[in-house]
Design an enzyme around this catalytic site. Structure first.
Site, PDB file in Angstrom:
ATOM      1  CG  HIS A 218    -128.189  52.687 -60.823  1.00 37.95           C
ATOM      2  ND1 HIS A 218    -128.604  52.291 -62.067  1.00 37.95           N
ATOM      3  CD2 HIS A 218    -129.182  53.494 -60.330  1.00 37.95           C
ATOM      4  CE1 HIS A 218    -129.782  52.832 -62.335  1.00 37.95           C
ATOM      5  NE2 HIS A 218    -130.164  53.559 -61.287  1.00 37.95           N
ATOM      6  CD  GLU A 219    -129.242  55.155 -56.782  1.00 37.46           C
ATOM      7  OE1 GLU A 219    -129.438  56.374 -57.021  1.00 37.46           O
ATOM      8  OE2 GLU A 219    -130.064  54.269 -57.069  1.00 37.46           O
TER       9      GLU A 219
ATOM     10  CG  HIS B   9    -129.156  58.472 -60.721  1.00 33.79           C
ATOM     11  ND1 HIS B   9    -129.648  58.646 -61.995  1.00 33.79           N
ATOM     12  CD2 HIS B   9    -129.650  57.265 -60.300  1.00 33.79           C
ATOM     13  CE1 HIS B   9    -130.389  57.612 -62.335  1.00 33.79           C
ATOM     14  NE2 HIS B   9    -130.402  56.752 -61.328  1.00 33.79           N
TER      15      HIS B   9
END
Length: 419
Positions: free
Chosen positions: A18-19, A22
Site C-alpha cells: 500500500h505504502e 504512494h
C-alpha cells in the site's frame, strides 16, 4: 508462534505494498519523500537510500510515506539566526548548519538577514567578522540542513506535494489502494497457476473417498452429458440437480474414454440451515493454465470487491451491525483459523484482506485516502484548493474518530474471546 509470524508477514505485506504505491507515484511526480515507514511509534530499524529513510517502527498498525510539504517543515531559518554555510563546486550553498557550528570549521558563519529556501532559493546575511557587509548566497536545488549531526534535505517548493498538479497528487494518493488491488490480483494468479482454478464445466472433479460418487462408479474426469435425461452444460447445472434430489436415485449419463455410460446414484442428504440438500462427494473441476489464471485472478478480485462493497452497503443501511466488524485482534484470530487450513487458504485470506484494505482506504472519510481524494474532487470543482489549515483540522478530527472506532472494534474482538 506460527500464527504470529503469519499475521505479521501478511499484515506487513499489505501495508508495505500500500505504502509502496504512494512512494512510487510520489517519486515519479518529483515529490521529495522523506520517510517510508512500516508501523508507528519508535524506530526499531532504519536505513537511508537516495533521499528516503526506510524505517520499521514498533507498532505494526499501519504505515506512512512522509512527503515534503505535507507537514510543516521541521526547521526554519529566521532573521538574526547564526548559521554556517558550506558550498558545492559551483559556489552554491549545499549545507546550512543550524547548530554545533564549531564541528564545521570550514563553514562560513553568517547572521541571517533573509532566507527563502522554498521559491527563490537564497540566503542572505552578514558574515561573522565582516564590517556590516550584506552578502547574498544562492542555495543549490539539492541542499541540506545539518542539525545535531544529522543531515535533513531542504525541500524547495518544486519538490513539495502541494506544487504538483491535481492529477499527480490524486494519483499519488490513489496508488496506495490501487497497489492493494494489484497485490490481490497477483496472489489469485499465483494460486491459479500453482493450485489450479475452478471451471464451470460439467466434468467430475476430485472425488472424496467416502462419498457416494465413488461407490456408484463415477470417476474424476467423467464428462456429464445429462442427468435423468436432462442435458447439463455447466458445473452449476450439475450441482443444482444433485442438491434437488437428496435420498432420491438419479442417473448420470457420462462420457468416459469415448464411451457413453449411464450410472445410477443416490445423493446423500445434508441439512444446511432450514433446507435439506443432496450431496455425492465430488469437487468442482479444476484446470491449470497461465492465461486462465489471469482471467481467474481478475474474476476473483472483482467478485471479492463486489462482496465487500455489498457488506459495507449493509453497514450503512443498518443491516450489518457494528459488533460484526473486526479489528486487528479479530483479524489475528481469523488468521489463526485460516493458517491451520494450509498455505493455500492463508494466501487467499491475504488477498481478501488486501482488497478489504484497499476499499476501506477509498471510503470518503477524513484521514483516509478516500477523504483526501474527496478534497481533491472539491478542488477540481472549485478551481482552487481548500485552505490547508482547515483541511488539516478535518483530517485530524477524522483520524481521532477513526482511532476511537478502532478501539471500540478491538474491545469487541477481545470480548468475543470470553463469551
Amino acid at each position: 508462534m506460527n500464527t504470529v509470524i503469519a499475521f505479521v508477514v501478511i499484515f506487513g505485506a499489505l501495508v508495505f505494498f500500500h505504502e509502496l504505491g504512494h512512494l512510487v507515484f510520489a517519486k515519479r511526480a518529483g515529490i521529495l519523500c522523506r520517510e517510508f515507514a512500516i508501523g508507528f511509534g519508535p524506530k526499531i530499524f532504519s536505513f537511508k537510500r537516495d533521499e528516503t529513510v526506510y524505517t520499521i517502527r514498533l507498532l505494526p498498525l499501519g504505515g506512512f510515506v512522509r512527503m515534503a510539504g505535507e507537514d510543516p517543515e521541521m526547521i526554519e531559518v529566521k532573521p538574526g539566526q547564526m548559521v554556517g554555510l558550506m558550498f558545492d563546486k559551483e559556489g552554491k550553498v549545499n549545507k546550512v548548519i543550524i547548530n554545533n557550528k564549531e564541528q564545521h570549521p570550514n563553514a562560513k558563519v553568517i547572521e541571517v538577514e533573509q532566507a527563502d529556501l522554498e521559491h527563490n532559493l537564497f540566503i542572505s546575511g552578514y558574515e561573522e567578522g565582516e564590517d556590516e557587509r550584506l552578502q547574498k548566497f544562492e542555495v543549490a536545488e539539492e541542499s541540506y540542513f545539518v542539525m545535531d549531526g544529522e543531515e535533513i534535505q531542504i525541500a524547495p517548493y518544486s519538490r513539495q506535494f502541494a506544487s504538483k498538479t491535481l492529477g499527480q497528487r490524486a494519483l499519488a494518493i490513489f496508488a496506495g489502494p490501487l497497489m492493494n488491488f494489484i497485490l490481490a490480483f497477483v496472489i489469485f494468479i499465483v494460486l491459479g497457476i500453482s493450485q489450479g482454478y475452478v471451471i464451470d464445466k460439467p466434468v467430475m472433479g476430485k472425488l472424496t473417498s467416502d462419498g457416494v460418487a465413488v461407490d456408484a462408479g463415477l470417476k474424476q474426469g467423467d464428462k456429464v452429458q445429462a442427468i435423468d435425461g436432462q442435458s447439463v452444460s455447466t458445473w452449476d447445472d450439475v450441482v443444482k440437480v444433485i442438491q434437488k434430489h437428496p435420498e432420491q436415485q438419479i442417473t448420470f449419463t457420462v462420457q468416459r474414454g469415448g464411451k457413453t455410460l449411464d450410472i445410477p446414484i443416490t445423493p446423500e442428504s445434508r441439512k444446511v440451515g432450514e433446507q435439506t440438500i443432496g450431496l455425492i462427494g465430488v469437487y468442482a473441476p479444476v484446470e491449470k493454465s497461465f492465461i486462465g489464471s489471469i482471467t481467474h485472478g481478475a474474476t476473483e478480485t472483482y467478485t471479492w470487491m463486489k462482496e465487500i462493497l455489498t457488506g459495507l452497503g449493509k453497514l450503512v443501511t443498518g443491516q450489518f451491525k457494528l459488533d460484526m466488524l473486526s479489528g486487528p485482534v479479530g483479524i489475528y484470530a481469523a488468521t489463526d483459523q485460516v493458517a491451520q487450513s494450509g498455505i493455500y487458504y492463508l494466501m487467499k485470506w491475504a488477498a481478501v484482506l488486501s482488497i478489504n484494505l484497499g476499499i476501506v482506504n477509498l471510503l470518503p472519510l477524513p484521514a483516509l485516502d478516500g477523504g483526501r481524494l474527496l478534497f481533491f474532487a472539491v478542488e477540481g470543482i472549485r478551481g482552487k484548493p481548500i485552505d490547508r489549515q482547515k483541511e488539516g483540522i478535518v483530517h485530524f478530527i477524522g483520524f481521532a474518530l477513526l482511532m476511537l472506532l478502532m478501539l471500540v472494534v478491538t474491545w469487541n474482538d477481545i470480548q468475543k474471546f470470553f463469551l
